[in-house]
Motif scaffolding. Structure first.
Motif, short mmCIF file in Angstrom:
data_model
loop_
_atom_site.label_atom_id
_atom_site.label_comp_id
_atom_site.label_asym_id
_atom_site.label_seq_id
_atom_site.Cartn_x
_atom_site.Cartn_y
_atom_site.Cartn_z
N UNK A 6 6.99 -3.13 3.98
CA UNK A 6 6.34 -3.98 4.98
C UNK A 6 4.84 -3.73 4.93
N UNK A 7 4.12 -4.78 4.56
CA UNK A 7 2.68 -4.66 4.34
C UNK A 7 2.40 -4.50 2.86
N UNK A 8 1.72 -5.47 2.26
CA UNK A 8 1.48 -5.42 0.82
C UNK A 8 0.00 -5.39 0.50
N UNK A 9 -0.73 -4.58 1.26
CA UNK A 9 -2.12 -4.31 0.92
C UNK A 9 -2.17 -3.30 -0.21
N UNK A 10 -3.23 -2.52 -0.25
CA UNK A 10 -3.41 -1.57 -1.34
C UNK A 10 -2.23 -0.61 -1.45
N UNK A 11 -1.88 0.03 -0.34
CA UNK A 11 -0.77 0.98 -0.34
C UNK A 11 0.56 0.28 -0.61
N UNK A 12 0.84 -0.79 0.13
CA UNK A 12 2.13 -1.42 0.04
C UNK A 12 2.42 -2.04 -1.31
N UNK A 47 -8.55 -4.67 -7.33
CA UNK A 47 -8.64 -4.01 -8.63
C UNK A 47 -8.06 -2.61 -8.55
N UNK A 48 -7.06 -2.35 -9.37
CA UNK A 48 -6.48 -1.01 -9.48
C UNK A 48 -5.91 -0.87 -10.89
N UNK A 49 -6.49 0.02 -11.70
CA UNK A 49 -6.05 0.17 -13.09
C UNK A 49 -4.55 0.45 -13.20
N UNK A 76 18.16 -7.70 3.86
CA UNK A 76 18.17 -7.31 2.45
C UNK A 76 18.40 -5.81 2.24
N UNK A 77 17.80 -4.99 3.08
CA UNK A 77 17.76 -3.55 2.80
C UNK A 77 18.13 -2.72 4.01
N UNK A 78 18.49 -1.47 3.72
CA UNK A 78 18.71 -0.49 4.78
C UNK A 78 17.68 0.64 4.72
N UNK A 79 16.72 0.53 3.80
CA UNK A 79 15.62 1.48 3.69
C UNK A 79 14.33 0.68 3.68
N UNK A 80 13.47 0.93 4.66
CA UNK A 80 12.27 0.11 4.86
C UNK A 80 11.03 1.02 4.92
N UNK A 81 10.05 0.73 4.08
CA UNK A 81 8.78 1.46 4.08
C UNK A 81 7.73 0.64 4.81
N UNK A 82 7.12 1.21 5.85
CA UNK A 82 6.06 0.53 6.59
C UNK A 82 4.72 1.05 6.08
N UNK A 83 3.96 0.13 5.46
CA UNK A 83 2.73 0.51 4.74
C UNK A 83 1.52 -0.27 5.22
N UNK A 84 1.45 -0.57 6.50
CA UNK A 84 0.34 -1.37 7.02
C UNK A 84 -0.86 -0.46 7.35
N UNK A 85 -2.02 -1.08 7.53
CA UNK A 85 -3.26 -0.33 7.70
C UNK A 85 -3.47 0.18 9.11
N UNK A 86 -4.30 1.21 9.21
CA UNK A 86 -4.74 1.74 10.51
C UNK A 86 -6.27 1.87 10.47
N UNK A 87 -6.96 0.74 10.54
CA UNK A 87 -8.43 0.78 10.46
C UNK A 87 -9.04 1.42 11.70
N UNK A 146 3.91 10.63 4.45
CA UNK A 146 2.50 10.25 4.23
C UNK A 146 2.19 9.99 2.76
N UNK A 147 1.22 9.08 2.55
CA UNK A 147 0.79 8.76 1.18
C UNK A 147 -0.47 9.55 0.86
N UNK A 148 -0.67 9.81 -0.44
CA UNK A 148 -1.84 10.56 -0.90
C UNK A 148 -2.48 9.87 -2.11
N UNK A 149 -2.62 8.55 -2.02
CA UNK A 149 -3.14 7.80 -3.15
C UNK A 149 -4.65 7.96 -3.30
N UNK A 150 -5.08 8.09 -4.54
CA UNK A 150 -6.51 8.03 -4.87
C UNK A 150 -6.78 6.68 -5.51
N UNK A 151 -7.73 5.95 -4.98
CA UNK A 151 -8.04 4.67 -5.59
C UNK A 151 -8.53 4.91 -7.02
N UNK A 152 -8.01 4.10 -7.92
CA UNK A 152 -8.29 4.29 -9.34
C UNK A 152 -7.19 5.06 -10.04
N UNK A 153 -6.35 5.76 -9.26
CA UNK A 153 -5.24 6.54 -9.81
C UNK A 153 -3.96 6.32 -9.01
#
Length: 432
Positions: A6-12, A47-49, A76-87, A146-153
């Protein structure tokens, strides 16, 4: 497994494509119809390599698809990831929880009994406990991951993370998430299982530590500038101490982006609400040091132009907050460019990937299609985002187009001796 994101921005978007790569069948949900249409066509709207190839591969195979119906996700699913932003809230330090609360509220109206909801957004500590009650009332269970993404990686960080953290109160729900990550865990990736508050704190604690390390070396740069010391050599020397390490000890223009600045500010705000604001009072200084580096960059540009920027032409190399990204959120480069423009200079900006986003957010700045165009007839050139094509610049590349040979390196990656030997006036933050 069948799962939704849920949420298809950078993280999602990254998480959805990576989960498909792990062998799952994935449905990504977003309220933005334009974004969903692009993703459905295998196109990444940022942009994300490595991500375009991964996304298009699994859209074409049918393992990954996108839609706008959260009711479809529940079916569709019984496992749901919520990946929306918290600006960051406008005019406040605190995180805006509007999108997280809306996502959970909407999803819980449609989930099947026994569904597992996974929070991945960076939230104020205490949020998971509140949301867990809502999930239980709807017949589901919550885990926090929690996610630990580095932009570019981001692709690498999702498929081959240095750890997976799961906060859970329900062992069955935790086991479902572990099964989703089974192929990652089988490689020996460390798994940390903990409670909700600890899982929520991990991300903000990590970002606060990294921000502190960056601001520490930039504080040393301030001292080097008045003592004649060289902060790059200072960082090299202390970095050999394995208790300190070399990572995040590069002095320069400081950090920006959509995570570190807003996360440390939200952490301060939440600590204040909990009555323990003194415990993280140092983060105010961390933020202030980071902002001072931007102001210092403007001052150095003014000094190199004879103590006034009025009427000067300034070439700006960089708009993204870091290389290998088109993200301009809290970009030090654009902050400096805009401040120099306000001082009366004619500014031209070039960036390999972030020009479109920069034009939308800073429409009064002038933009150039190449390095040479940005630096044409410039009184001073500022290197502000360390893209590979900027790091590899040679003095001769610019000598024929600039008005004055003034180079100001905001990232401390160019060789001062080389540039000076070619007749350039070269300055950098924290270096003599």
């Amino acid at each position: 497994m069948k799962l939704s994101v849920i949420g298809t921005g950078y993280l999602g978007a990254t998480h959805a494509a990576a989960m498909a790569e792990l062998g799952h069948e994935v449905l990504g949900i977003d309220v933005d119809e334009t974004k969903v249409a692009r993703l459905s066509a295998g196109q990444v709207p940022f942009y994300e390599p490595g991500l375009p190839e991964l996304l298009s591969k699994h859209v074409e195979s049918g393992a990954l698809r996108f839609g706008t119906s959260i009711a479809e996700a529940g079916e569709f699913a019984d496992l749901h990831f919520v990946c929306v932003g918290t600006p960051q809230k406008p005019g406040e330090l605190a995180a805006d929880m509007t999108y997280v609360d809306a996502a959970f509220t909407a999803l819980l109206e449609h989930v099947r009994p026994g569904a597992v909801l996974v929070g991945k957004s960076t939230v104020p500590v205490g949020t998971a406990a509140r949301l867990a009650q809502q999930c239980a009332a709807a017949g589901g269970a919550l885990v926090w991951n929690p996610e630990f993404l580095r932009e570019g990686f981001a692709v690498e960080d999702t498929l081959r993370p240095d750890r997976i953290v799961i906060g859970a109160e329900d062992d069955d729900a935790r086991a479902v998430l572990e099964r989703a990550y089974e192929s990652i865990l089988a490689t020996g990736t460390p798994l940390v299982v903990t409670d909700f508050p600890t899982a929520e704190l991990v991300k903000v604690a990590a970002n606060s530590f990294l921000a502190t390390k960056i601001s520490f070396i930039n504080a040393m740069a301030e001292i080097c500038e008045v003592t004649g010391g060289d902060v790059t050599k200072l960082a090299e020397a202390i970095g050999h101490d394995d208790r300190i390490g070399k990572k995040f000890l590069r002095a320069g223009l400081g950090f920006g982006g959509g995570c570190l600045p807003k996360d440390i500010r939200a952490f301060m705000a939440r600590a204040g609400e909990l009555g323990v604001d003194q415990a993280v009072a140092f983060l105010k200084n961390v933020d202030e040091i980071n902002q001072r580096r931007r102001a210092r960059m403007v001052d150095l540009a003014r000094e190199m132009c004879g103590d006034s920027l009025a009427g000067r032409r300034v070439g700006i190399l960089g708009a993204a907050f870091k290389p290998d990204s088109d993200d301009i959120r809290d970009s030090p480069a654009l902050d400096v460019a805009f401040a120099i423009q306000r001082s009366g200079a004619a500014v031209r900006v070039y960036d390999p990937q972030a020009m479109g986003n920069a034009k939308d957010s800073y429409p009064t700045l002038a933009y150039a299609p190449s390095i040479l165009d940005a630096c044409d007839d410039a009184d001073v050139v500022l290197h502000l985002t360390e893209w590979a094509e900027f790091r590899s610049l040679q003095p001769d590349d610019l000598a024929s187009v600039v008005r004055a040979k003034n180079m100001l390196d905001g990232r401390n990656v160019l060789d001062p001796q080389h540039w000076r030997a070619e007749g350039w006036h070269f300055r950098a933050l924290g270096r003599p």
